[in-house]
Design a protein around this motif. Structure first.
Motif, PDB file in Angstrom:
ATOM      1  N   ARG A 231       0.835  -1.195   0.000  1.00 34.47           N
ATOM      2  CA  ARG A 231       0.000   0.000   0.000  1.00 34.47           C
ATOM      3  C   ARG A 231       0.873   1.251   0.000  1.00 34.47           C
ATOM      4  O   ARG A 231       0.621   2.204  -0.738  1.00 34.47           O
ATOM      5  CB  ARG A 231      -0.914  -0.017   1.230  1.00 34.47           C
ATOM      6  N   GLU A 232       1.937   1.234   0.813  1.00 37.02           N
ATOM      7  CA  GLU A 232       2.812   2.407   0.880  1.00 37.02           C
ATOM      8  C   GLU A 232       3.588   2.583  -0.426  1.00 37.02           C
ATOM      9  O   GLU A 232       3.872   3.697  -0.848  1.00 37.02           O
ATOM     10  CB  GLU A 232       3.768   2.296   2.073  1.00 37.02           C
ATOM     11  N   ILE A 233       3.952   1.461  -1.059  1.00 36.51           N
ATOM     12  CA  ILE A 233       4.688   1.535  -2.329  1.00 36.51           C
ATOM     13  C   ILE A 233       3.796   2.098  -3.436  1.00 36.51           C
ATOM     14  O   ILE A 233       4.249   2.846  -4.301  1.00 36.51           O
ATOM     15  CB  ILE A 233       5.227   0.134  -2.718  1.00 36.51           C
TER      16      ILE A 233
ATOM     17  N   ARG B 124       1.609   4.320  -3.189  1.00 41.88           N
ATOM     18  CA  ARG B 124       1.131   5.662  -2.854  1.00 41.88           C
ATOM     19  C   ARG B 124       1.571   6.749  -3.848  1.00 41.88           C
ATOM     20  O   ARG B 124       0.852   7.710  -4.064  1.00 41.88           O
ATOM     21  CB  ARG B 124       1.603   6.028  -1.438  1.00 41.88           C
ATOM     22  N   ASP B 125       2.778   6.615  -4.433  1.00 40.97           N
ATOM     23  CA  ASP B 125       3.204   7.627  -5.405  1.00 40.97           C
ATOM     24  C   ASP B 125       3.980   6.975  -6.563  1.00 40.97           C
ATOM     25  O   ASP B 125       4.505   5.874  -6.407  1.00 40.97           O
ATOM     26  CB  ASP B 125       4.053   8.706  -4.711  1.00 40.97           C
TER      27      ASP B 125
ATOM     28  N   PHE C 194       6.842   7.492  -7.961  1.00 38.30           N
ATOM     29  CA  PHE C 194       8.268   7.245  -7.723  1.00 38.30           C
ATOM     30  C   PHE C 194       8.459   5.909  -6.995  1.00 38.30           C
ATOM     31  O   PHE C 194       9.256   5.059  -7.400  1.00 38.30           O
ATOM     32  CB  PHE C 194       8.834   8.411  -6.899  1.00 38.30           C
ATOM     33  N   SER C 195       7.667   5.705  -5.913  1.00 44.35           N
ATOM     34  CA  SER C 195       7.743   4.446  -5.163  1.00 44.35           C
ATOM     35  C   SER C 195       7.274   3.283  -6.033  1.00 44.35           C
ATOM     36  O   SER C 195       7.837   2.190  -5.974  1.00 44.35           O
ATOM     37  CB  SER C 195       6.863   4.491  -3.911  1.00 44.35           C
TER      38      SER C 195
ATOM     39  N   LEU D 251       7.580   2.916  -9.189  1.00 43.89           N
ATOM     40  CA  LEU D 251       8.678   2.556 -10.095  1.00 43.89           C
ATOM     41  C   LEU D 251       9.709   1.702  -9.356  1.00 43.89           C
ATOM     42  O   LEU D 251      10.116   0.630  -9.825  1.00 43.89           O
ATOM     43  CB  LEU D 251       9.345   3.831 -10.633  1.00 43.89           C
ATOM     44  N   ALA D 252      10.090   2.166  -8.143  1.00 41.82           N
ATOM     45  CA  ALA D 252      11.060   1.409  -7.351  1.00 41.82           C
ATOM     46  C   ALA D 252      10.502   0.026  -7.025  1.00 41.82           C
ATOM     47  O   ALA D 252      11.234  -0.974  -7.027  1.00 41.82           O
ATOM     48  CB  ALA D 252      11.388   2.166  -6.068  1.00 41.82           C
ATOM     49  N   GLY D 253       9.208  -0.027  -6.763  1.00 43.52           N
ATOM     50  CA  GLY D 253       8.555  -1.299  -6.466  1.00 43.52           C
ATOM     51  C   GLY D 253       8.676  -2.261  -7.633  1.00 43.52           C
ATOM     52  O   GLY D 253       8.957  -3.447  -7.459  1.00 43.52           O
TER      53      GLY D 253
ATOM     54  N   MET E  90      11.029  -2.234  -9.873  1.00 50.85           N
ATOM     55  CA  MET E  90      12.435  -2.656  -9.942  1.00 50.85           C
ATOM     56  C   MET E  90      12.734  -3.780  -8.952  1.00 50.85           C
ATOM     57  O   MET E  90      13.634  -4.586  -9.161  1.00 50.85           O
ATOM     58  CB  MET E  90      13.354  -1.463  -9.633  1.00 50.85           C
ATOM     59  N   LEU E  91      11.947  -3.810  -7.859  1.00 48.04           N
ATOM     60  CA  LEU E  91      12.217  -4.805  -6.801  1.00 48.04           C
ATOM     61  C   LEU E  91      11.439  -6.100  -6.977  1.00 48.04           C
ATOM     62  O   LEU E  91      11.546  -6.995  -6.151  1.00 48.04           O
ATOM     63  CB  LEU E  91      11.910  -4.208  -5.432  1.00 48.04           C
TER      64      LEU E  91
ATOM     65  N   PHE F  87      11.358  -9.280  -4.406  1.00 47.14           N
ATOM     66  CA  PHE F  87      10.150  -9.673  -3.673  1.00 47.14           C
ATOM     67  C   PHE F  87       9.823 -11.141  -3.945  1.00 47.14           C
ATOM     68  O   PHE F  87       9.462 -11.891  -3.053  1.00 47.14           O
ATOM     69  CB  PHE F  87       8.946  -8.799  -4.078  1.00 47.14           C
TER      70      PHE F  87
ATOM     71  N   LEU G  74      13.423  -9.829   3.107  1.00 45.09           N
ATOM     72  CA  LEU G  74      13.279  -8.857   2.033  1.00 45.09           C
ATOM     73  C   LEU G  74      14.553  -8.019   1.904  1.00 45.09           C
ATOM     74  O   LEU G  74      15.072  -7.796   0.806  1.00 45.09           O
ATOM     75  CB  LEU G  74      12.089  -7.958   2.373  1.00 45.09           C
TER      76      LEU G  74
ATOM     77  N   PHE H 299      21.320  -2.953  -8.481  1.00 46.89           N
ATOM     78  CA  PHE H 299      20.068  -2.452  -9.040  1.00 46.89           C
ATOM     79  C   PHE H 299      18.961  -2.463  -7.980  1.00 46.89           C
ATOM     80  O   PHE H 299      18.257  -1.480  -7.766  1.00 46.89           O
ATOM     81  CB  PHE H 299      19.683  -3.334 -10.245  1.00 46.89           C
TER      82      PHE H 299
ATOM     83  N   ALA I 275      16.881   0.588  -5.889  1.00 42.12           N
ATOM     84  CA  ALA I 275      15.421   0.632  -5.729  1.00 42.12           C
ATOM     85  C   ALA I 275      15.058   0.650  -4.245  1.00 42.12           C
ATOM     86  O   ALA I 275      14.117   1.338  -3.834  1.00 42.12           O
ATOM     87  CB  ALA I 275      14.787  -0.571  -6.426  1.00 42.12           C
TER      88      ALA I 275
ATOM     89  N   MET J 100      15.322   4.057  -2.942  1.00 38.97           N
ATOM     90  CA  MET J 100      14.177   4.865  -3.384  1.00 38.97           C
ATOM     91  C   MET J 100      12.941   4.596  -2.520  1.00 38.97           C
ATOM     92  O   MET J 100      12.070   5.450  -2.380  1.00 38.97           O
ATOM     93  CB  MET J 100      13.843   4.557  -4.850  1.00 38.97           C
ATOM     94  N   LEU J 101      12.876   3.386  -1.963  1.00 36.45           N
ATOM     95  CA  LEU J 101      11.685   3.004  -1.190  1.00 36.45           C
ATOM     96  C   LEU J 101      11.801   3.306   0.296  1.00 36.45           C
ATOM     97  O   LEU J 101      10.892   2.997   1.065  1.00 36.45           O
ATOM     98  CB  LEU J 101      11.395   1.517  -1.385  1.00 36.45           C
TER      99      LEU J 101
ATOM    100  N   ALA K 184       8.779   4.819   1.939  1.00 36.78           N
ATOM    101  CA  ALA K 184       7.634   3.898   1.993  1.00 36.78           C
ATOM    102  C   ALA K 184       7.842   2.864   3.100  1.00 36.78           C
ATOM    103  O   ALA K 184       6.919   2.556   3.857  1.00 36.78           O
ATOM    104  CB  ALA K 184       7.454   3.196   0.649  1.00 36.78           C
TER     105      ALA K 184
ATOM    106  N   ARG L 227       7.170   4.542   6.407  1.00 35.22           N
ATOM    107  CA  ARG L 227       5.728   4.708   6.652  1.00 35.22           C
ATOM    108  C   ARG L 227       5.088   3.376   7.044  1.00 35.22           C
ATOM    109  O   ARG L 227       4.249   3.321   7.935  1.00 35.22           O
ATOM    110  CB  ARG L 227       5.036   5.268   5.397  1.00 35.22           C
TER     111      ARG L 227
END
Lengths: 311, 311
Positions: free
Chosen positions: A219-221, A223-224, A226-227, A229-231, A233-234, A238, B217, B226, B230, B233-234, B237, B240
């Motif tokens: 949910r926090e990822i 939210r915007d 930018f996050s 995009l990073a999400g 990439m991850l 995950f 994680l 890489f 990321a 960047m997170l 998040a 939060r």
């Protein structure tokens, strides 16, 4: 030996283009009846005495197989094993053992739900059976056995666990004392002992808490941008993290303390989970789990006759 | 009223340049002795009858304060409250209630560790006390009360929980049945009832499982540059997400079922946690928690005399 509806088994086999038919080492026992996922477990020895699950257990009981695996109705799977396979000498109640990941590898939790009301001797038997499994099957030289409690200190526990702790200290196992929930996943213990009610609470709460952490993070990822995009990439990281606690890697939960092997798989098992579940069942046999367990039970009953009889 | 070593309190106050001294509404009760974090809880009514914690509880018992908060030795805090504040009429054992986050907000879990051996009537009292807290303090119009068990279905549970469930159905609360660990964090229930042993297992296992997920994680994120980028960047998040389960937002666990208010804070509490802990204690008073609890206890004892007496 594949137990089930022969035409359906052959049809499934024929769909796999890489294998033209069953290899000669694999045979089929035809039994078209099966227990549904929603049927009461007792159906396996009542209304559906004849079903593929009951037949699997009977094959083991009759010595035609040494262990069975099923990913069907878990309760019925347990019931079939308990009904057809006798408990080992010195074992009052067989236990379901679950393999769980921790920071150092894997640990065994038992009982994971077969016995919701336990007495002192039940928990002691679980500790002994878990010790043997960790030693012979998991290859731990000196498995660290711990008792679930509400604190690390010796004075912590409820009436049952405190009385059990004082006996575990006398047994020929590496008993390391109490373990609290927050240390479970640290790798402090190889074998974690509790009654089936608490075992279920541990398994299900872990599942719920892990899911809550993941959902909160997601949910926090989201939210915007930018996050987000990073999400993206991850994603591979995950995915790798999720695989650590994947039941498919484990395959199933062994039932300990019965004459013969039984492994209960997850109802959602696919190829990998079934393969690993069968492997788990075979492992118990090749490592002489049953014989080793029986030997320890006997030696404890001889070494501590007064204590064990007093239980 | 600040209870403690007066010179040290004044020294701490003087360090805060924004407030030149204590406001007139805040007074100090001087008591230099205190219980260390490692001392046995019983010290509070044995070797250290005179200490700031015991004095806080006495202030409530004597009616000079209506509730107290402490972030000191939790066991001693409980012991001080139980020793000095009488249990409410109809309450055999007070319980520690913990506020936990879930997908829909907050829920109350009790008992969180005060009573490791419970009987039927204890769990029933926990359900009633939890209902009142969720209704009056948390503002839930019709709090959903659930009983921790090893399955959702009515037939699931151990001997204790099954006998409790049959009585909870008769009480004037919104009892929704069993809850299993995996549904705990979904928001299915507002009040979650269990004995203190199981409550501790739930709290600590949740902590352990959440930490394990986070560490797994983290390890996967650190595996390549890489993912590491990321991960950076997170950071906001992740921060939060962590705040969702931050004890500082809760402040402390209320002790339910005693005459007067007591809130037990975390030993690592800083400003925000202490502020929220005091707020929690004040909330109970302003929402008449004690009076509402006593009223429900009495009405249940009147409405179901045979049942309650039979417990």
């Amino acid at each position: 030996i594949l137990v089930g509806d022969e035409p359906r088994i052959l049809e499934a086999v024929s769909k796999d283009s890489s294998s033209p038919g069953l290899p000669p080492s694999i045979t089929i026992e035809h039994e078209p009846l099966c227990i549904g996922m929603e049927e009461p477990p007792s159906a396996v020895f009542r209304s559906k005495k004849r079903c593929s699950l009951a037949m699997s257990a009977r094959l083991v009981a009759e010595g035609r197989a040494q262990a069975f695996f099923s990913a069907g109705n878990s309760g019925a799977c347990m019931a079939a094993a308990l009904h057809h396979l006798r408990a080992l000498e010195g074992v009052d109640r067989p236990a379901i053992a679950t393999l769980l990941p921790n920071a150092l590898g894997w640990m065994l939790l038992l009982d994971a739900g077969a016995n919701v009301d336990c007495q002192q001797h039940n928990l002691i038997e679980f500790a002994l059976m878990g010790h043997v499994y960790a030693k012979s099957v998991m290859g731990k030289a000196k498995p660290k056995v711990a008792l679930v409690s509400n604190g690390d200190e010796k004075i912590k526990g409820n009436t049952l666990t405190k009385s059990v702790a004082s006996i575990l200290e006398l047994l020929p196992i590496n008993y390391i004392g109490n373990i609290e929930g927050n240390a479970l996943y640290s790798g402090k213990a190889d074998v974690v002992v509790c009654d089936g009610f608490v075992g279920n609470v541990i398994l299900k709460t872990s599942e719920g808490a892990a899911e809550f952490v993941q959902n909160t993070l997601k949910r926090e990822i989201m939210r915007d941008p930018f996050s987000r995009l990073a999400g993206l990439m991850l994603k591979p990281a995950f995915r790798r993290a999720r695989r650590v606690a994947d039941y498919a890697e484990v395959g199933g939960a062994p039932l300990l303390g019965v004459r013969g092997g039984a492994v209960v798989g997850h109802g959602r098992s696919e190829e990998l989970a079934v393969l690993n579940g069968i492997r788990r069942a075979a492992e118990g046999v090749s490592h002489h789990l049953m014989e080793e367990t029986e030997a320890l039970m006997k030696s404890c009953a001889t070494a501590q006759p007064r204590k064990i009889q007093a239980l």
